[in-house]
Enzyme design. Structure first.
Site, PDB file in Angstrom:
ATOM      1  N   HIS A 272       0.848  -1.187   0.000  1.00  0.00           N
ATOM      2  CA  HIS A 272       0.000   0.000   0.000  1.00  0.00           C
ATOM      3  C   HIS A 272       0.886   1.241   0.000  1.00  0.00           C
ATOM      4  CE1 HIS A 272      -3.092   2.879   1.112  1.00  0.00           C
ATOM      5  NE2 HIS A 272      -3.920   1.985   0.608  1.00  0.00           N
TER       6      HIS A 272
ATOM      7  N   ASP B 104      -7.964  -5.328  -0.176  1.00  0.00           N
ATOM      8  CA  ASP B 104      -8.464  -6.187  -1.250  1.00  0.00           C
ATOM      9  C   ASP B 104      -8.086  -7.651  -1.076  1.00  0.00           C
ATOM     10  OD1 ASP B 104      -9.683  -4.127  -2.734  1.00  0.00           O
ATOM     11  OD2 ASP B 104      -7.738  -3.499  -3.500  1.00  0.00           O
TER      12      ASP B 104
HETATM   13  N1  CMC Z   1       4.210  -7.580  -4.953  1.00  0.00           N
HETATM   14  C1  CMC Z   1       5.549  -7.524  -5.126  1.00  0.00           C
HETATM   15  N2  CMC Z   1       6.292  -6.429  -4.943  1.00  0.00           N
HETATM   16  C2  CMC Z   1       5.661  -5.312  -4.561  1.00  0.00           C
HETATM   17  C3  CMC Z   1       4.272  -5.280  -4.357  1.00  0.00           C
HETATM   18  C4  CMC Z   1       3.553  -6.468  -4.568  1.00  0.00           C
HETATM   19  N3  CMC Z   1       2.210  -6.494  -4.394  1.00  0.00           N
HETATM   20  N4  CMC Z   1       3.906  -4.039  -3.996  1.00  0.00           N
HETATM   21  C5  CMC Z   1       5.015  -3.303  -3.970  1.00  0.00           C
HETATM   22  N5  CMC Z   1       6.093  -4.074  -4.309  1.00  0.00           N
HETATM   23  C6  CMC Z   1       7.513  -3.648  -4.328  1.00  0.00           C
HETATM   24  C7  CMC Z   1       7.807  -2.771  -5.517  1.00  0.00           C
HETATM   25  O1  CMC Z   1       8.247  -3.548  -6.615  1.00  0.00           O
HETATM   26  C8  CMC Z   1       8.889  -1.875  -4.963  1.00  0.00           C
HETATM   27  O2  CMC Z   1      10.085  -2.611  -4.925  1.00  0.00           O
HETATM   28  P1  CMC Z   1      11.510  -1.866  -5.103  1.00  0.00           P
HETATM   29  O3  CMC Z   1      11.640  -0.937  -3.937  1.00  0.00           O
HETATM   30  O4  CMC Z   1      12.484  -2.983  -5.096  1.00  0.00           O
HETATM   31  O5  CMC Z   1      11.438  -1.145  -6.424  1.00  0.00           O
HETATM   32  C9  CMC Z   1       8.462  -1.641  -3.520  1.00  0.00           C
HETATM   33  O6  CMC Z   1       7.698  -2.814  -3.176  1.00  0.00           O
HETATM   34  C10 CMC Z   1       7.619  -0.399  -3.311  1.00  0.00           C
HETATM   35  O7  CMC Z   1       6.465  -0.498  -4.157  1.00  0.00           O
HETATM   36  P2  CMC Z   1       5.917   0.649  -5.082  1.00  0.00           P
HETATM   37  O8  CMC Z   1       5.288   0.043  -6.296  1.00  0.00           O
HETATM   38  O9  CMC Z   1       6.958   1.704  -5.286  1.00  0.00           O
HETATM   39  O10 CMC Z   1       4.798   1.234  -4.113  1.00  0.00           O
HETATM   40  P3  CMC Z   1       3.596   2.147  -4.531  1.00  0.00           P
HETATM   41  O11 CMC Z   1       3.241   2.920  -3.327  1.00  0.00           O
HETATM   42  O12 CMC Z   1       3.913   2.907  -5.776  1.00  0.00           O
HETATM   43  O13 CMC Z   1       2.437   1.102  -4.916  1.00  0.00           O
HETATM   44  C11 CMC Z   1       0.653  -0.427  -4.720  1.00  0.00           C
HETATM   45  C12 CMC Z   1       1.439   0.699  -4.040  1.00  0.00           C
HETATM   46  C13 CMC Z   1      -0.572  -0.743  -3.868  1.00  0.00           C
HETATM   47  C14 CMC Z   1       0.176   0.032  -6.111  1.00  0.00           C
HETATM   48  C15 CMC Z   1       1.557  -1.670  -4.859  1.00  0.00           C
HETATM   49  O14 CMC Z   1       1.913  -2.137  -3.574  1.00  0.00           O
HETATM   50  C16 CMC Z   1       0.905  -2.797  -5.658  1.00  0.00           C
HETATM   51  O15 CMC Z   1       1.012  -2.813  -6.886  1.00  0.00           O
HETATM   52  N6  CMC Z   1       0.194  -3.770  -4.986  1.00  0.00           N
HETATM   53  C17 CMC Z   1      -0.547  -4.792  -5.689  1.00  0.00           C
HETATM   54  C18 CMC Z   1      -1.891  -4.248  -6.184  1.00  0.00           C
HETATM   55  C19 CMC Z   1      -2.862  -4.021  -5.046  1.00  0.00           C
HETATM   56  O16 CMC Z   1      -3.060  -4.880  -4.196  1.00  0.00           O
HETATM   57  N7  CMC Z   1      -3.545  -2.861  -5.065  1.00  0.00           N
HETATM   58  C20 CMC Z   1      -4.557  -2.517  -4.062  1.00  0.00           C
HETATM   59  C21 CMC Z   1      -4.116  -1.388  -3.202  1.00  0.00           C
HETATM   60  S1  CMC Z   1      -5.099  -1.139  -1.715  1.00  0.00           S
HETATM   61  C22 CMC Z   1      -6.721  -0.739  -2.154  1.00  0.00           C
HETATM   62  C23 CMC Z   1      -6.908   0.063  -3.364  1.00  0.00           C
HETATM   63  O17 CMC Z   1      -6.290   1.102  -3.572  1.00  0.00           O
HETATM   64  O18 CMC Z   1      -7.734  -0.338  -4.153  1.00  0.00           O
END
Ligand code: CMC
Length: 391
Positions: free
Chosen positions: A270, A327
């Protein structure tokens, strides 16, 4: 442009002041208008929470009765909307249909463009809250090849939705109170989440003084994406894939850690929560309760728990503070309630609707400037035009 700094994904940009939702990502705190999510999910009714978000305070008995009465009165949808709806193919995704139909509402209620009529605006807000679940059930009925059900206005909001979803003309349908209470809880947990992607979209569109239907329609589109609300559908599809693949959770964890795989663990991570998502805690417990009460045993629940346990032991997830989000377990409950996978994100949208409305109204009252970010240009510098035959 010399003064522009880029904050990709707006990770450090505050776009507004807001008095609606408080969120502390380090401590895992979420409050709507000062009330903790745990207490609201346990004690409140979804329309009470909708009123709280939109009007700022919990309603008195009289205010609640009036609010619910108005919403109930407007649950029917103009039959001409059916003509638009009927044009969609049977396999159209319900989120695409919902976004289109809510946008179409601006054609049915054109005075929503009139900023000077607060009475009209209040009526449109009631219309949105009232008709949205009706429209959602149309999508499901169409996918089943069943006739749509009209709203039954002696039922409460959640029960009416369930009746429109599941009643068949040929048999008696009684709403199971366990199902309707579970739905009520899920909708409350989804009702607002400060400046997330879809809410920011609603506010950005609203900042051009676009009408509320167009603004909410844009929010629905933003929510649909798999990184946002669409994650709830992805989670169940992922858990099913793991099950069909022999239940090997480690394989999927390894895949999620491999940046070249293009795969992420859906329902994990998140932008703001870095310790736990308080909504996920409530939902995990509710998943156990609801499945037990309904006597449903879903093999993907055990897979979800196994996946969570393995991920939370893994250095990759621990060091990046990646925990289950809202989720992760919600789809398992929706499934137990009989809601099909492609409707999960629509359920999220039904829940988020009061939040979008409250945020749109707040933006309007703040009289903020139009949202218009800057950029740093990286394209060609000046080039002379060359005629087609000389290129
Ligand atoms: N699986 C694997 N790696 C992950 C995941 C994941 N679900 N989420 C984040 N990471 C890694 C990412 O690759 C990055 O790694 P590094 O530092 O080595 O580059 C690090 O963790 C930080 O992630 P980020 O993508 O920079 O974080 P963000 O704040 O931009 O993204 C997020 C947040 C929710 C989009 C992301 O965690 C994600 O894609 N999660 C899976 C999709 C998901 O479950 N979304 C629902 C979010 S909650 C409710 C809603 O909004 O609907």
């Amino acid at each position: 442009t010399g003064y522009v700094t880029i904050d990709e994904g707006f990770k450090n940009t505050g776009s507004t002041k807001s008095a609606i939702t408080f969120l502390d990502g380090e401590e895992g705190i979420l409050r709507y208008r000062g009330y903790s999510i745990e207490e609201l999910a346990d004690k409140a009714d979804f329309l009470e929470v909708a009123y709280l978000l939109i009007h700022g305070d919990l309603p008195t008995e009289a205010q609640y009765t009036e609010f619910v009465g108005k919403i109930t009165k407007h649950t029917m949808v103009n039959e001409d909307m059916r003509k638009i709806f009927d044009g969609f193919p049977v396999n159209a995704h319900p989120m695409g249909i919902m976004s289109a139909l809510v946008s179409a509402m601006s054609g049915f209620y054109p005075d929503s463009f009139d900023e000077k009529s607060p009475e009209n605006l209040q009526l449109h807000i009631i219309r949105l809250l009232a008709k949205f679940p009706t429209l959602a059930t149309w999508c499901y009925k169409k996918s089943q090849g069943h006739p749509i059900n009209y709203p039954k206005n002696d039922l409460d909001y959640c029960s009416n939705f369930l009746q429109m979803m599941f009643a068949l003309p040929v048999e008696d349908y009684k709403v199971d109170p366990v199902v309707s209470r579970a739905l009520n809880k899920l909708l409350i947990l989804h009702a607002d989440h400060e400046q997330n992607c879809s809410t920011s979209t609603v506010r950005l569109v609203g900042s051009s003084k676009a009408n509320i239907f167009s603004s909410v329609s844009a929010g629905i589109s933003a929510l649909w994406g798999p990184l946002h609300g669409g994650a709830n559908q992805e989670v169940i599809e992922m858990l099913e894939a793991i099950r069909n693949d022999g239940g090997n959770v480690q394989k999927y964890i390894d895949m999620a850690k491999d940046k070249n795989s293009g795969f992420r663990l859906f329902g994990f991570g998140h932008r703001v929560y870095k310790n736990f998502d308080p909504r996920a805690k409530i939902i995990k417990k509710a998943a156990d309760d609801v499945l037990e009460k309904l006597g449903v045993s879903d093999p993907v629940l055990a897979i979800a728990k196994g996946l969570e346990e393995a991920a939370l032991k893994d250095e990759y997830f621990v060091s990046r503070k990646l925990y289950p989000n809202v989720d992760f377990y919600s789809g398992i409950i929706y499934r137990a309630l009989g809601i099909p996978t492609n409707m999960f994100t629509v359920m999220f949208a039904i829940g988020r609707l009061p939040g979008w409305i409250a945020q749109w109204l707040e933006l309007r009252d703040q009289n903020q400037a139009i949202g218009r970010p800057r950029q740093i240009y990286t394209g060609e510098t000046h080039r002379p035009f060359v005629e087609k035959n000389k290129r």
